[in-house]
Design a protein around this motif. Structure first.
Motif, PDB file in Angstrom:
ATOM      1  N   ARG A 261       0.829  -1.213   0.000  1.00  0.00           N
ATOM      2  CA  ARG A 261       0.000   0.000   0.000  1.00  0.00           C
ATOM      3  C   ARG A 261       0.863   1.262   0.000  1.00  0.00           C
ATOM      4  O   ARG A 261       0.586   2.218  -0.746  1.00  0.00           O
ATOM      5  CB  ARG A 261      -0.917  -0.010   1.226  1.00  0.00           C
ATOM      6  CG  ARG A 261      -1.768   1.244   1.337  1.00  0.00           C
ATOM      7  CD  ARG A 261      -2.603   1.267   2.603  1.00  0.00           C
ATOM      8  NE  ARG A 261      -3.245   2.572   2.717  1.00  0.00           N
ATOM      9  CZ  ARG A 261      -2.659   3.632   3.236  1.00  0.00           C
ATOM     10  NH1 ARG A 261      -1.417   3.541   3.699  1.00  0.00           N
ATOM     11  NH2 ARG A 261      -3.304   4.796   3.276  1.00  0.00           N
ATOM     12  N   LEU A 262       1.899   1.299   0.841  1.00  0.00           N
ATOM     13  CA  LEU A 262       2.753   2.480   0.898  1.00  0.00           C
ATOM     14  C   LEU A 262       3.494   2.696  -0.412  1.00  0.00           C
ATOM     15  O   LEU A 262       3.681   3.849  -0.842  1.00  0.00           O
ATOM     16  CB  LEU A 262       3.740   2.356   2.062  1.00  0.00           C
ATOM     17  CG  LEU A 262       3.157   2.540   3.462  1.00  0.00           C
ATOM     18  CD1 LEU A 262       4.225   2.287   4.522  1.00  0.00           C
ATOM     19  CD2 LEU A 262       2.577   3.942   3.626  1.00  0.00           C
ATOM     20  N   GLU A 263       3.932   1.615  -1.058  1.00  0.00           N
ATOM     21  CA  GLU A 263       4.606   1.749  -2.353  1.00  0.00           C
ATOM     22  C   GLU A 263       3.654   2.320  -3.388  1.00  0.00           C
ATOM     23  O   GLU A 263       4.021   3.191  -4.187  1.00  0.00           O
ATOM     24  CB  GLU A 263       5.154   0.389  -2.794  1.00  0.00           C
ATOM     25  CG  GLU A 263       6.363  -0.081  -2.026  1.00  0.00           C
ATOM     26  CD  GLU A 263       7.555   0.838  -2.235  1.00  0.00           C
ATOM     27  OE1 GLU A 263       7.782   1.271  -3.380  1.00  0.00           O
ATOM     28  OE2 GLU A 263       8.237   1.144  -1.245  1.00  0.00           O
TER      29      GLU A 263
ATOM     30  N   LEU B 146       0.994   4.150  -2.768  1.00  0.00           N
ATOM     31  CA  LEU B 146       0.697   5.529  -2.387  1.00  0.00           C
ATOM     32  C   LEU B 146       1.845   6.454  -2.758  1.00  0.00           C
ATOM     33  O   LEU B 146       1.619   7.598  -3.173  1.00  0.00           O
ATOM     34  CB  LEU B 146       0.425   5.593  -0.880  1.00  0.00           C
ATOM     35  CG  LEU B 146      -0.125   6.917  -0.344  1.00  0.00           C
ATOM     36  CD1 LEU B 146      -1.482   7.215  -0.949  1.00  0.00           C
ATOM     37  CD2 LEU B 146      -0.215   6.871   1.181  1.00  0.00           C
ATOM     38  N   ARG B 147       3.074   5.980  -2.623  1.00  0.00           N
ATOM     39  CA  ARG B 147       4.240   6.793  -2.990  1.00  0.00           C
ATOM     40  C   ARG B 147       4.219   7.165  -4.465  1.00  0.00           C
ATOM     41  O   ARG B 147       4.570   8.284  -4.849  1.00  0.00           O
ATOM     42  CB  ARG B 147       5.525   6.030  -2.650  1.00  0.00           C
ATOM     43  CG  ARG B 147       6.804   6.773  -2.998  1.00  0.00           C
ATOM     44  CD  ARG B 147       8.026   5.934  -2.673  1.00  0.00           C
ATOM     45  NE  ARG B 147       8.008   4.671  -3.392  1.00  0.00           N
ATOM     46  CZ  ARG B 147       8.401   4.535  -4.663  1.00  0.00           C
ATOM     47  NH1 ARG B 147       8.824   5.578  -5.347  1.00  0.00           N
ATOM     48  NH2 ARG B 147       8.369   3.345  -5.244  1.00  0.00           N
TER      49      ARG B 147
ATOM     50  N   PRO C  15       2.516  11.220  -3.780  1.00  0.00           N
ATOM     51  CA  PRO C  15       3.719  11.375  -2.944  1.00  0.00           C
ATOM     52  C   PRO C  15       3.487  12.209  -1.680  1.00  0.00           C
ATOM     53  O   PRO C  15       4.045  11.911  -0.625  1.00  0.00           O
ATOM     54  CB  PRO C  15       4.723  12.058  -3.888  1.00  0.00           C
ATOM     55  CG  PRO C  15       4.230  11.744  -5.266  1.00  0.00           C
ATOM     56  CD  PRO C  15       2.737  11.672  -5.161  1.00  0.00           C
TER      57      PRO C  15
ATOM     58  N   ARG D 107       0.687  12.583   0.128  1.00  0.00           N
ATOM     59  CA  ARG D 107      -0.009  11.771   1.118  1.00  0.00           C
ATOM     60  C   ARG D 107       0.903  10.690   1.671  1.00  0.00           C
ATOM     61  O   ARG D 107       0.842  10.374   2.866  1.00  0.00           O
ATOM     62  CB  ARG D 107      -1.244  11.149   0.474  1.00  0.00           C
ATOM     63  CG  ARG D 107      -2.062  10.264   1.401  1.00  0.00           C
ATOM     64  CD  ARG D 107      -2.718  11.054   2.509  1.00  0.00           C
ATOM     65  NE  ARG D 107      -3.700  11.992   1.984  1.00  0.00           N
ATOM     66  CZ  ARG D 107      -4.419  12.787   2.781  1.00  0.00           C
ATOM     67  NH1 ARG D 107      -4.231  12.781   4.096  1.00  0.00           N
ATOM     68  NH2 ARG D 107      -5.297  13.634   2.254  1.00  0.00           N
ATOM     69  N   HIS D 108       1.761  10.131   0.818  1.00  0.00           N
ATOM     70  CA  HIS D 108       2.712   9.114   1.271  1.00  0.00           C
ATOM     71  C   HIS D 108       3.668   9.699   2.315  1.00  0.00           C
ATOM     72  O   HIS D 108       3.929   9.088   3.361  1.00  0.00           O
ATOM     73  CB  HIS D 108       3.504   8.570   0.077  1.00  0.00           C
ATOM     74  CG  HIS D 108       4.601   7.626   0.466  1.00  0.00           C
ATOM     75  ND1 HIS D 108       5.901   8.047   0.635  1.00  0.00           N
ATOM     76  CD2 HIS D 108       4.583   6.298   0.743  1.00  0.00           C
ATOM     77  CE1 HIS D 108       6.650   7.017   0.984  1.00  0.00           C
ATOM     78  NE2 HIS D 108       5.882   5.940   1.049  1.00  0.00           N
ATOM     79  N   GLU D 109       4.183  10.898   2.021  1.00  0.00           N
ATOM     80  CA  GLU D 109       5.075  11.545   2.985  1.00  0.00           C
ATOM     81  C   GLU D 109       4.354  11.817   4.298  1.00  0.00           C
ATOM     82  O   GLU D 109       4.915  11.630   5.387  1.00  0.00           O
ATOM     83  CB  GLU D 109       5.594  12.856   2.401  1.00  0.00           C
ATOM     84  CG  GLU D 109       6.538  13.596   3.343  1.00  0.00           C
ATOM     85  CD  GLU D 109       6.908  14.977   2.834  1.00  0.00           C
ATOM     86  OE1 GLU D 109       7.759  15.624   3.479  1.00  0.00           O
ATOM     87  OE2 GLU D 109       6.342  15.405   1.814  1.00  0.00           O
TER      88      GLU D 109
ATOM     89  N   GLU E 137       1.822  10.155   5.650  1.00  0.00           N
ATOM     90  CA  GLU E 137       1.636   8.917   6.422  1.00  0.00           C
ATOM     91  C   GLU E 137       2.950   8.421   6.998  1.00  0.00           C
ATOM     92  O   GLU E 137       2.984   7.882   8.113  1.00  0.00           O
ATOM     93  CB  GLU E 137       0.996   7.865   5.527  1.00  0.00           C
ATOM     94  CG  GLU E 137      -0.439   8.191   5.115  1.00  0.00           C
ATOM     95  CD  GLU E 137      -1.213   6.963   4.697  1.00  0.00           C
ATOM     96  OE1 GLU E 137      -0.695   5.842   4.880  1.00  0.00           O
ATOM     97  OE2 GLU E 137      -2.338   7.115   4.206  1.00  0.00           O
ATOM     98  N   GLN E 138       4.046   8.582   6.235  1.00  0.00           N
ATOM     99  CA  GLN E 138       5.348   8.180   6.761  1.00  0.00           C
ATOM    100  C   GLN E 138       5.715   9.003   7.987  1.00  0.00           C
ATOM    101  O   GLN E 138       6.238   8.474   8.977  1.00  0.00           O
ATOM    102  CB  GLN E 138       6.414   8.357   5.665  1.00  0.00           C
ATOM    103  CG  GLN E 138       6.312   7.358   4.528  1.00  0.00           C
ATOM    104  CD  GLN E 138       6.794   5.972   4.943  1.00  0.00           C
ATOM    105  OE1 GLN E 138       6.034   5.193   5.534  1.00  0.00           O
ATOM    106  NE2 GLN E 138       8.022   5.656   4.648  1.00  0.00           N
TER     107      GLN E 138
END
Length: 572
Positions: free
Chosen positions: A91-93, A95-96, A100, A102-104, A106-107
C-alpha cells in the motif's frame, strides 16, 4: 454505461499500484461475495470499494485491515504478521507512486508514532531508575551509619577495657565485611546514576525527535491542505473571477487553517530551542518561513537598556542587507520608544508608513532595501515598517520583532496581522523562558564553581587537620553540648592516649588539671596562648601549649579551632 466509462479510463504505467491492486483482489476473491454485499457488510460506499479494488484510488489503511480481518474470519486462519506487513508495504509503495504528498504525510505520522512510543518507554525507564537510585541511596546511607556506629561502639569498648594500650590498627569484628558492603553499595549507586544519566539523554533525544517530526508533520499537513484549497478554489471559481482575485473568499477558511497549522509548527520550533540564541534564531526564521515575510530581525534589550540586533534572517541577502550588516547594531532605548510611539496601532503591532517623515531615529537599525515601488494604495513600500514589541509577563519590554518585504507585495491584512500578533506573543514567552534558563544556568554554573572551591577548601582543611603533626581539636561555639569537642585529629589522640570516640564525648574542662582551669577559661575567653596540663588515659597529666583561633561564617563566630603542642614528658 459503466463498461463504456471503464473503457475510457487511461491506462497507467504504475507497477506498484498494479501489485497492490492484485493483492487486494486476491483477498476479495477469497471472500466469495459480491461487491454490493461486501460494501453493505462493512458499511462503505459501493463506488469507493470499487475504486479501491480497480486501483483508481489507493485504499486507506483501515480498509486493508478490515479486508484482512474478513478473510481471516471466513477461512479460520489468523492473519500472520508477514502478510500484514506485506499488505501495508504494498500500500505504501502504491501511495508513494500515486500520491507522494499523502505518502510523505503517512510516513511522518508513522515515524512520529514510533518516536512517541520510544519517548514513553524512555519516561518509564527514567522513573524506574529514579526510584532505584533513591532506594540505593537509602541502603548505602543505612549501611554507612551501621559502620560508623560499629566503629564508635568498638572505640568505647576499647576505652573501657582492661588494656591500657590503644591499638589504633585493629578493626572490630565484622567491620571489614560491613566496609565492603558500603563500598559495594556505593559502587552500585554510582552505576545506577550513570545509567540514569544515559536514560535521561535518550529521553531528551526522543523529545527532540518528536518535536522535529511534529513540526515536519504540521508543515506537510499545511502544504497538503493549501494545495487542496487551491484545487477547490479553481473548481468553484469561474475563470474571470479567478484572474481578478488571487485568493477567493471561498478559500479563505482553508488558508486560515493552513496558516494556523504553520503557526503551530513555528511555535513548536520556538519551544524546542535549547538556548537564548537558538530561540532568537527560531523567532526570525519562523516569521520568514511561517508568516510570509522575506526578512525579519529581533532587537533585544540589553542590561544597560539599549537594544541590540541579536538575530536576523533573510531569504536573499544583498550587499547592504543581511546578517553582516544589521547583526550587532545597537540603538538607544529612547530612540526605540520614540519609534514605537510614532507608529499606528495595529492591535499589539506598530505600523509606520513610509510617508511619515521625521519620526524614524537615525540610529535605529532597520531594513532599507530598494524593493519595488508601490503601484496600488495597499502595496508594500520598501520603507514601510511593521514592528511587534515583545513584552515579558510583567509588561517590561524584552525586545522588538521587525518584519519586512511581505511576499504578497501587499501591506498585511487583518488575518496576517492577527497571525503575527499570536506569533509575537509566543515569541515573547519563549524569549522570556530562554532568558530565565540562561540566568539559571549561569547561576548554577557560578554556584557549582563556588561549591567546588568550597569543597577544595574543605578538603584542604581536612587534610591539614587530620595529618597535622601537632594536636588539633574543634569546639562548636553555639551547640548545646557546652564546649564539647566535635572533632579531633590523630595527633591529639596519640598525645593523650584516648580514642577519638571518647575524646568527642568530652570537653577541655573535663581534661584540664583542676589547678589550670583558670588558664583554660582565659584561653577560651581571650583567645590567648597558654600552657596548661591535660589528663592522659592512664591518669597522668601532659603539659601542653594551647592556642585558640575563632573561625567565623556569615552569621558570626562558628567554632573554636584549638592547637595543642606537646611541651615535655607526662607528669604525675
Amino acid at each position: 454505461m459503466l463498461e463504456k466509462r471503464a473503457e475510457q479510463l487511461p491506462e497507467l504505467d504504475e507497477p506498484e499500484v498494479e501489485a497492490f491492486k492484485d493483492f487486494l483482489n486476491q483477498l476479495f476473491a477469497a471472500l466469495a461475495t459480491s461487491l454490493t454485499r461486501y460494501a453493505a457488510r462493512v458499511k462503505r460506499d459501493k463506488g469507493s470499494v470499487s475504486r479501491y479494488l480497480n486501483g483508481r484510488r489507493i485504499a486507506p489503511e483501515d480498509f486493508v485491515d478490515e479486508l484482512l480481518r474478513q478473510v481471516a474470519e471466513l477461512t479460520g486462519n489468523p492473519v500472520t504478521d508477514d502478510v500484514r506487513v506485506q499488505a501495508h508495504r504494498l500500500r505504501l509503495e502504491a501511495l508513494r507512486v500515486r500520491n507522494p504528498s499523502r505518502h510523505e504525510l503517512e510516513q511522518l505520522r508513522e515515524s512520529l508514532g514510533a518516536a512517541e512510543r520510544e519517548l514513553h518507554l524512555a519516561n518509564v525507564r527514567e522513573r524506574v531508575l529514579l526510584r532505584a537510585v533513591v532506594v540505593a541511596e537509602e541502603r548505602a546511607s543505612q549501611a554507612e551509619q551501621r559502620y560508623r556506629q560499629l566503629e564508635s561502639d568498638w572505640a568505647t569498648a576499647r576505652y573501657t577495657a582492661r588494656s591500657a594500650e590503644l591499638d589504633t590498627y585493629t578493626s572490630p569484628d565484622g567491620a571489614d565485611e560491613l566496609r565492603e558492603e558500603v563500598r559495594g553499595l556505593k559502587s552500585e549507586l554510582e552505576e545506577l546514576r550513570i545509567e540514569l544519566a544515559r536514560a535521561q539523554e535518550l529521553k531528551h533525544a526522543a523529545e527532540e525527535q518528536c518535536v522535529q517530526l511534529e513540526g515536519r508533520l504540521l508543515a506537510a499537513e499545511a502544504a497538503l491542505q493549501t494545495g487542496w484549497a487551491r484545487t477547490h478554489e479553481r473548481s468553484t471559481e469561474n475563470p474571470k473571477k479567478l484572474e481578478s482575485s488571487a485568493t477567493g473568499a471561498a478559500s479563505e477558511p482553508y488558508v486560515r487553517l493552513a496558516t494556523l497549522r504553520t503557526l503551530q509548527r513555528v511555535v513548536a520550533d520556538l519551544n524546542s530551542a535549547r538556548s537564548l540564541a537558538g530561540t532568537l534564531q527560531a523567532v526570525v526564521e519562523g516569521a520568514v518561513h511561517g508568516l510570509g515575510f522575506d526578512a525579519a530581525a529581533v532587537s533585544l534589550v540589553q542590561p544597560d537598556g539599549d537594544l541590540v540586533v541579536a538575530a536576523v534572517w533573510e531569504l536573499e541577502e544583498t550587499e547592504t542587507e543581511g546578517d553582516s550588516v544589521l547583526l550587532g547594531q545597537v540603538a538607544s532605548r529612547e530612540s526605540w520608544d520614540r519609534l514605537l510611539g510614532a507608529g499606528d496601532d495595529r492591535g499589539t503591532l506598530r505600523f509606520l508608513p513610509h510617508d511619515r517623515d521625521g519620526v524614524t531615529p537615525t540610529d535605529i537599525p532597520l531594513f532599507t532595501n530598494g524593493g519595488p515601488q508601490p503601484v496600488h494604495a495597499n502595496d508594500w513600500h520598501p520603507q514601510d515598517c511593521l514592528l511587534a514589541p515583545l513584552h515579558d509577563a510583567d509588561g517590561d519590554l524584552l525586545g522588538v520583532l521587525s518584519v519586512d518585504r511581505p511576499r504578497s507585495g501587499k501591506r498585511p491584512g487583518d488575518w496576517t496581522r492577527e497571525a503575527l500578533e499570536i506569533f509575537s506573543l509566543q515569541a515573547s514567552i519563549a524569549i522570556g523562558n530562554a532568558r530565565l534558563r540562561a540566568e539559571m544556568q549561569y547561576g548554577l554554573a557560578r554556584l557549582e564553581k563556588e561549591q567546588q572551591a568550597l569543597r577544595a577548601s574543605e578538603e584542604s582543611f581536612r587534610h591539614t587537620f587530620e595529618y597535622a603533626p601537632s594536636g588539633m581539636a574543634i569546639t562548636e561555639l553555639h551547640r548545646a553540648g557546652g564546649g564539647q569537642l566535635t572533632r579531633v585529629n590523630d595527633a591529639f589522640c596519640r598525645l593523650l592516649g584516648h580514642p577519638r570516640a571518647v575524646l568527642r564525648q568530652q570537653t577541655f574542662a573535663d581534661l584540664v588539671h583542676p589547678e589550670d582551669r583558670a588558664l583554660l577559661d582565659r584561653a577560651i575567653a581571650e583567645v590567648a596562648r597558654v600552657e596548661l596540663r591535660l589528663m592522659r588515659r592512664d591518669g597522668s597529666f601532659q603539659r601542653v601549649r594551647m592556642r585558640n583561633s575563632i573561625v567565623a561564617d556569615a552569621e558570626g563566630p562558628s567554632f573554636l579551632l584549638t592547637h595543642i603542642d606537646d611541651i615535655d614528658d607526662p607528669v604525675t
